[in-house]
Scaffold this motif. Structure first.
Motif, short mmCIF file in Angstrom:
data_model
loop_
_atom_site.label_atom_id
_atom_site.label_comp_id
_atom_site.label_asym_id
_atom_site.label_seq_id
_atom_site.Cartn_x
_atom_site.Cartn_y
_atom_site.Cartn_z
N GLU A 1 17.78 -7.56 -5.38
CA GLU A 1 17.09 -6.41 -4.59
C GLU A 1 16.87 -5.09 -5.39
OE1 GLU A 1 18.89 -6.66 -0.38
OE2 GLU A 1 20.66 -6.77 -1.81
N VAL A 2 17.54 -4.91 -6.22
CA VAL A 2 17.36 -3.62 -7.00
C VAL A 2 16.07 -4.01 -7.73
CG1 VAL A 2 18.24 -2.04 -8.62
CG2 VAL A 2 20.00 -3.04 -7.00
N GLU A 3 15.99 -5.09 -8.61
CA GLU A 3 14.74 -5.38 -9.25
C GLU A 3 13.44 -5.44 -8.32
OE1 GLU A 3 12.98 -8.97 -12.36
OE2 GLU A 3 14.99 -9.21 -11.26
N TRP A 4 13.44 -5.95 -7.27
CA TRP A 4 12.34 -5.77 -6.44
C TRP A 4 11.99 -4.41 -6.06
CZ3 TRP A 4 14.28 -9.94 -2.38
CH2 TRP A 4 13.83 -11.38 -2.73
N ALA A 5 13.00 -3.49 -5.78
CA ALA A 5 12.93 -2.08 -5.54
C ALA A 5 12.14 -1.48 -6.94
CB ALA A 5 14.05 -1.30 -5.33
N TYR A 6 12.61 -1.73 -7.98
CA TYR A 6 12.05 -1.26 -9.34
C TYR A 6 10.69 -1.57 -9.38
CZ TYR A 6 11.44 -0.83 -14.27
OH TYR A 6 11.04 -0.21 -15.62
N ASN A 7 10.36 -2.85 -9.20
CA ASN A 7 8.83 -3.54 -9.19
C ASN A 7 8.17 -2.52 -8.05
OD1 ASN A 7 9.71 -5.10 -11.37
ND2 ASN A 7 9.93 -6.85 -10.12
N ALA A 8 8.63 -2.32 -7.09
CA ALA A 8 7.93 -1.43 -5.96
C ALA A 8 7.52 -0.28 -6.35
CB ALA A 8 8.67 -1.46 -4.75
N LYS A 9 8.58 0.45 -7.11
CA LYS A 9 8.52 1.71 -7.56
C LYS A 9 7.27 1.58 -8.65
CE LYS A 9 10.61 3.21 -11.19
NZ LYS A 9 10.23 3.34 -12.57
N GLU A 10 7.30 0.76 -9.57
CA GLU A 10 6.29 0.61 -10.57
C GLU A 10 4.89 0.42 -9.94
OE1 GLU A 10 6.43 1.31 -14.02
OE2 GLU A 10 8.33 2.09 -13.54
N ALA A 11 4.94 -0.47 -8.96
CA ALA A 11 3.40 -0.62 -8.21
C ALA A 11 2.95 0.48 -7.66
CB ALA A 11 3.73 -1.74 -7.17
N VAL A 12 3.98 1.59 -7.32
CA VAL A 12 3.46 2.74 -6.57
C VAL A 12 2.78 3.73 -7.73
CG1 VAL A 12 4.25 4.89 -5.50
CG2 VAL A 12 5.04 2.74 -4.65
N ARG A 13 3.40 3.59 -8.88
CA ARG A 13 2.87 4.44 -10.12
C ARG A 13 1.49 3.91 -10.62
NH1 ARG A 13 4.94 4.05 -14.51
NH2 ARG A 13 4.60 6.05 -15.37
N ASP A 14 1.45 2.68 -10.45
CA ASP A 14 0.23 1.95 -10.87
C ASP A 14 -0.92 2.46 -10.09
OD1 ASP A 14 1.33 0.86 -13.12
OD2 ASP A 14 1.77 -1.00 -12.21
N ILE A 15 -0.79 2.84 -8.73
CA ILE A 15 -1.73 3.20 -7.98
C ILE A 15 -2.70 4.30 -8.59
CG2 ILE A 15 -2.13 4.38 -5.67
CD1 ILE A 15 0.22 3.12 -4.45
N TYR A 16 -2.15 5.36 -9.33
CA TYR A 16 -2.59 6.54 -9.97
C TYR A 16 -3.02 6.09 -10.99
CZ TYR A 16 -0.13 8.86 -5.97
OH TYR A 16 0.05 9.09 -4.94
N ARG A 17 -3.19 4.74 -11.55
CA ARG A 17 -4.26 4.31 -12.79
C ARG A 17 -5.52 3.86 -12.38
NH1 ARG A 17 -0.40 3.77 -16.93
NH2 ARG A 17 1.88 3.40 -16.46
N ILE A 18 -5.77 3.71 -11.12
CA ILE A 18 -6.99 3.31 -10.70
C ILE A 18 -8.14 4.33 -10.42
CG2 ILE A 18 -8.15 2.20 -8.45
CD1 ILE A 18 -5.15 1.51 -7.57
N ASP A 19 -9.20 4.12 -11.03
CA ASP A 19 -10.33 5.13 -10.96
C ASP A 19 -11.09 5.16 -9.78
OD1 ASP A 19 -9.65 5.73 -13.48
OD2 ASP A 19 -10.77 4.08 -14.40
N ASP A 20 -11.42 4.10 -8.95
CA ASP A 20 -12.39 4.08 -8.01
C ASP A 20 -11.66 4.24 -6.67
OD1 ASP A 20 -15.24 3.40 -6.61
OD2 ASP A 20 -13.81 1.99 -5.89
N HIS A 21 -12.19 5.15 -5.81
CA HIS A 21 -11.34 5.43 -4.64
C HIS A 21 -11.28 4.35 -3.58
CE1 HIS A 21 -11.54 6.47 -0.05
NE2 HIS A 21 -10.51 7.29 -0.47
N ASP A 22 -12.59 3.30 -3.47
CA ASP A 22 -12.29 2.34 -2.56
C ASP A 22 -11.45 1.17 -3.08
OD1 ASP A 22 -14.57 3.42 -1.06
OD2 ASP A 22 -16.11 2.33 -2.19
N ASP A 23 -11.39 1.05 -4.46
CA ASP A 23 -10.45 0.04 -5.06
C ASP A 23 -8.92 0.40 -4.65
OD1 ASP A 23 -12.45 -1.32 -5.95
OD2 ASP A 23 -12.07 -0.70 -7.92
N ALA A 24 -8.74 1.86 -4.65
CA ALA A 24 -7.43 2.31 -4.30
C ALA A 24 -7.12 2.23 -2.96
CB ALA A 24 -7.26 4.02 -4.74
N VAL A 25 -7.94 2.54 -2.00
CA VAL A 25 -7.79 2.30 -0.53
C VAL A 25 -7.33 0.65 -0.49
CG1 VAL A 25 -8.94 1.90 1.69
CG2 VAL A 25 -9.15 3.83 0.08
N GLU A 26 -8.02 -0.17 -1.04
CA GLU A 26 -7.70 -1.61 -1.08
C GLU A 26 -6.38 -2.18 -1.29
OE1 GLU A 26 -9.61 -5.94 -2.31
OE2 GLU A 26 -10.70 -4.21 -2.56
#
Length: 240
Positions: free
Chosen positions: A122-147
């Protein structure tokens, strides 16, 4: 602090900067004008502004959900709060660090402690979810970010994930527009908050100022980046 529409700022020093930048901030985000001119002051014109959540607050929320998951699993597996020597308690700082900041030694330590103290992953899942949220701000295009944020919100609310990850997914779905608005302008009121903190520090050190002129000069010296090379060129004021 810069206030959203309908509330007036008490800071006389920063009001002109707010008008010039076209960015008005609050405690968790900022309001951005489409043209970033900031010249619109009527109530009807505020309807064209959009709110953008600062990445710092979104990522902090993900870190808080991860820490809540770690503490819950700690209590369920060992029956007490974190003690020195407990597997999950020993990596509480590593869990909130960015993956790219971990070297081979710390990564191996993180995986070893998770294997011992996180039997159901469970903690590993939460850790991967945190990293996925951080990766949101590596996206350049707004439409891709929304998707991507939409897909993440739907995925994280699945019942197979821990309740803390479900809560994070609901947050992404609820604040989808505000989170992805950051990809339009990529602006933050962080510098504004930093300048305000310096101004408040100057006021505290001076035990308050009766003269606004002296207060303004002291604030500019603290937060205005003065050019000290010009100090020798200044002439003393003439007494009248």
């Amino acid at each position: 602090t810069w206030f959203p529409p309908g509330r007036r700022s008490r800071s006389r020093i920063g009001s002109k900067h707010s008008q010039r930048s076209g960015v008005v901030g609050s405690d968790t985000g900022c309001w951005i004008s489409p043209a970033r001119t900031g010249k619109c002051s009527t109530a009807s014109c505020w309807n064209t502004w959009s709110r953008s959540l600062i990445p710092f607050h979104v990522i902090r929320n993900a870190n808080q959900r991860l820490d809540e998951c770690r503490r819950r699993v700690q209590n369920q597996t060992l029956g007490h709060r974190g003690h020195k020597g407990d597997p999950l308690y020993g990596i509480r700082r590593l869990l909130t660090m960015a993956t790219e900041r971990l070297d081979h030694t710390t990564t191996a330590r993180l995986k070893a402690r998770l294997a011992v103290g996180d039997p159901h992953g469970e903690v590993e899942w939460a850790y991967n979810a945190k990293e996925a949220v951080r990766d949101i701000y590596r996206i350049d295009d707004h439409d891709d970010a929304v998707e991507i944020v939409t897909d993440l919100g739907e995925l994280m609310t699945d019942n197979i994930f821990p309740p803390e990850v479900n809560q994070l997914g609901r947050m992404l779905k609820r604040w989808l527009a505000q989170i992805t608005n950051w990809h339009r302008r990529r602006v933050s009121n962080g510098p504004t908050e930093g300048a305000n903190n310096m101004i408040k520090l100057a006021k505290r050190i001076g035990f308050g100022f009766r003269s606004f002129r002296n207060y303004r000069v002291r604030a500019l010296l603290y937060a205005g980046r003065p050019n000290w090379d010009l100090l020798d060129t200044l002439l003393p004021a003439q007494n009248r």
